[in-house]
Design a protein around this motif. Sequence first.
Motif, PDB file in Angstrom:
ATOM      1  N   GLN A 594      11.936  72.565  40.299  1.00 29.23           N
ATOM      2  CA  GLN A 594      13.196  72.695  41.033  1.00 29.23           C
ATOM      3  C   GLN A 594      13.896  71.345  41.002  1.00 29.23           C
ATOM      4  O   GLN A 594      13.495  70.407  41.667  1.00 29.23           O
ATOM      5  N   ARG A 595      14.925  71.259  40.204  1.00 24.15           N
ATOM      6  CA  ARG A 595      15.603  69.975  40.076  1.00 24.15           C
ATOM      7  C   ARG A 595      17.025  70.201  39.573  1.00 24.15           C
ATOM      8  O   ARG A 595      17.384  71.277  39.101  1.00 24.15           O
ATOM      9  N   THR A 596      17.822  69.157  39.689  1.00 26.38           N
ATOM     10  CA  THR A 596      19.174  69.175  39.170  1.00 26.38           C
ATOM     11  C   THR A 596      19.184  68.477  37.814  1.00 26.38           C
ATOM     12  O   THR A 596      18.712  67.347  37.694  1.00 26.38           O
ATOM     13  N   LEU A 597      19.690  69.158  36.810  1.00 24.56           N
ATOM     14  CA  LEU A 597      19.736  68.610  35.457  1.00 24.56           C
ATOM     15  C   LEU A 597      21.144  68.149  35.129  1.00 24.56           C
ATOM     16  O   LEU A 597      22.127  68.831  35.452  1.00 24.56           O
ATOM     17  N   ARG A 598      21.239  66.999  34.491  1.00 27.30           N
ATOM     18  CA  ARG A 598      22.513  66.517  33.988  1.00 27.30           C
ATOM     19  C   ARG A 598      22.612  66.918  32.522  1.00 27.30           C
ATOM     20  O   ARG A 598      21.828  66.447  31.698  1.00 27.30           O
ATOM     21  N   VAL A 599      23.526  67.802  32.207  1.00 25.50           N
ATOM     22  CA  VAL A 599      23.645  68.337  30.850  1.00 25.50           C
ATOM     23  C   VAL A 599      24.854  67.702  30.181  1.00 25.50           C
ATOM     24  O   VAL A 599      26.001  68.006  30.509  1.00 25.50           O
ATOM     25  N   ASP A 600      24.609  66.794  29.256  1.00 23.50           N
ATOM     26  CA  ASP A 600      25.684  66.170  28.505  1.00 23.50           C
ATOM     27  C   ASP A 600      26.279  67.171  27.528  1.00 23.50           C
ATOM     28  O   ASP A 600      25.672  68.212  27.241  1.00 23.50           O
ATOM     29  N   PRO A 601      27.469  66.879  26.978  1.00 23.36           N
ATOM     30  CA  PRO A 601      28.016  67.755  25.935  1.00 23.36           C
ATOM     31  C   PRO A 601      26.995  67.956  24.825  1.00 23.36           C
ATOM     32  O   PRO A 601      26.380  67.004  24.342  1.00 23.36           O
ATOM     33  N   GLY A 602      26.790  69.202  24.419  1.00 25.39           N
ATOM     34  CA  GLY A 602      25.732  69.522  23.474  1.00 25.39           C
ATOM     35  C   GLY A 602      24.710  70.398  24.171  1.00 25.39           C
ATOM     36  O   GLY A 602      25.049  71.182  25.062  1.00 25.39           O
ATOM     37  N   SER A 603      23.457  70.287  23.786  1.00 25.06           N
ATOM     38  CA  SER A 603      22.422  71.165  24.309  1.00 25.06           C
ATOM     39  C   SER A 603      21.307  70.390  24.983  1.00 25.06           C
ATOM     40  O   SER A 603      20.957  69.301  24.559  1.00 25.06           O
ATOM     41  N   THR A 604      20.766  70.987  26.032  1.00 17.21           N
ATOM     42  CA  THR A 604      19.604  70.456  26.722  1.00 17.21           C
ATOM     43  C   THR A 604      18.506  71.510  26.690  1.00 17.21           C
ATOM     44  O   THR A 604      18.757  72.679  26.994  1.00 17.21           O
ATOM     45  N   VAL A 605      17.290  71.105  26.312  1.00 16.00           N
ATOM     46  CA  VAL A 605      16.167  72.032  26.173  1.00 16.00           C
ATOM     47  C   VAL A 605      15.214  71.865  27.345  1.00 16.00           C
ATOM     48  O   VAL A 605      14.823  70.753  27.688  1.00 16.00           O
ATOM     49  N   VAL A 606      14.854  72.978  27.976  1.00 12.42           N
ATOM     50  CA  VAL A 606      13.873  72.995  29.056  1.00 12.42           C
ATOM     51  C   VAL A 606      12.785  73.995  28.677  1.00 12.42           C
ATOM     52  O   VAL A 606      13.085  75.162  28.433  1.00 12.42           O
TER      53      VAL A 606
END
Length: 612
Positions: A594-606
């Motif tokens: 449970q966390r807040t993710l900072r997603v820059d332009p482009g893709s973030t993989v979890v």
Amino acid sequence: MSRRSSRSSTMDQGEFILECKAAYLSMFDSIKEKIESQDSLLEALQQTGRNPSVKILKKYWTNDTDELSFDDFVDICKKEPVTTSDDLMKAFRKIDINGDGYISLEELHKILTSKGEKKSKSEVKKMIDEVDENKDGRLDYKEFCQMVMSTTEESKKMQRKMMERKEKKKRQDIERRGDISGSQVSVRSAASSVKIGTPAGSRKSSLLSIGEGSPPIPAQRKSLLHTASSSDPDDLPRPSPRVKKDKSRQGSVSRAHKLDEPKNLREWTHTKSKGSFFMEDGSLICHQYDFNLPDDSKIWITIQPQKGSRGMDSSPVDTSVFILRDRPDEDGNLLVAFTEHRDSRGKYGVSCDLSAGKYYIMPYTTGCRFKSRKSESGKEAKLVSQDKGGKYVITKSFRKVLEDIFDYSDLDGNGFMSRKEFNLFNIRTSGEEVADEEWQVVEDRIDLEDGEITKAGFLQLNELEAEDSEGDTEDLWTTLVSMGYNKQLVMDQACPFQLDVYTEDCDDAELDVVRVDSYPTYPGDLSFDDIISKSFIKHGEISRVKGMKDLCMYTYTNDGWATLVLDNKSHTRVRVELDCSRSENVTSNHDSLQRTLRVDPGSTVVSFLPLN
């Protein structure tokens, strides 16, 4: 009365601390976490409605500052005032260049072009349109204040809600500690409990400074303004990640799969190599391979962690392989195939038809179990001792580790370490290649067999190093740390693996270890992260986030793990709340479920894996 004294007189001390805590927890999972950069300090202060200048920031983040605690943060908030109506008026006048009492599209665009991230006129127009009540295409003072202050107030409300939820979750975890369910859950169910939202309180910042000591202006928000308007996290959009009904993607991670191994595999030509993943300063480094195929052929590739390879939770580290072309195809794609299916021992495999040519074979791990150690404690192991004659010798425990290191570095598994293998080992441990004169020293000091180092010779080299340094173990520890060992001689920052390549119609294919390093940039300026994201997007199932036209989520599952790809098509960083706290028996490549993710332009993989 000053703004600072007025502030302290109008807010109860307890309420003030709660406000600081809510802002802090909008960025971190716990108030025990530290602020580790000046940018993070700025962002944390902006979450409270403060907008310090560069001069003010340097006052608290000096050249000697490494980190700041939550208490430090509270002290700074006590000393620095929040943005006031006077600040907003100064900002309004600064932006209103012609002094007509309005901020036009041109004026706002000029400011947002000269400071911060560049904005197009169409993007700035969207910002104005969202608060332009009379639809005259410009902002008066009231509309300008609304744009800035409403964002700040929404942020504070959302921060408080997020804090309450995190504290509730923490209490629940404490209550059920030691009573965690051991039942298996499928990767799909773990992914389906993920909730994606973009609360107003999770924006990069509500204010942006323009110059030294200058007043704030509205942040560049674009897609950030397409967030849910509700201040209750339970009212945020909850797209349900869907998984394809294809049976090949429905496997629970609790059941083992039998790889679809070719029936006549014994008749194929077999090439193999060892390799390792290494964790260095939070970045992944690994052995990487060129694969030269002289003739068209069907191939079968498998990869699995070597015996004894364990992650931070003592479970086997997941390993897989991506096969890339050496140049993009007509559609601009580099990816040929990647491993998706595994057996009960953790071996992944993939079969495909390849045309003659050159390929890259890139090992991969999700990072769910293979992470940087957060700290190291315990007594340091002894590496060197003196015998009765006063000679320095390596200890029995250190000798056993060196034997393992030799086996991992013997990439072709022939029982010897060639000059090339020793060179790769040396690059890993010292950052330098073995020069001719250095190799000559090796040849002079130890006995080689057919020009290669034996295991006994490798041990002898380390004993000679201990003796030459008169018992000083600094260089020996450098070798151990580089190879992934901690001070107790436990390998926790490396994962050795075995790579096997079979070809059906080509007898002289070559598998060549070319480097042990971080992933390079590939043709077309693509990073390996880009290639991974695109592959999971292509094979995954899309879920669109309501109210967020520039943000899509893709869910991909295979026999061993689940991955979410958050694809941010905007030009601005967005924040999403990731909540998998209701999932059981699952771990992630991020520190918390449970966390807040900072997603820059482009893709973030979890990614997600079962704990056992």
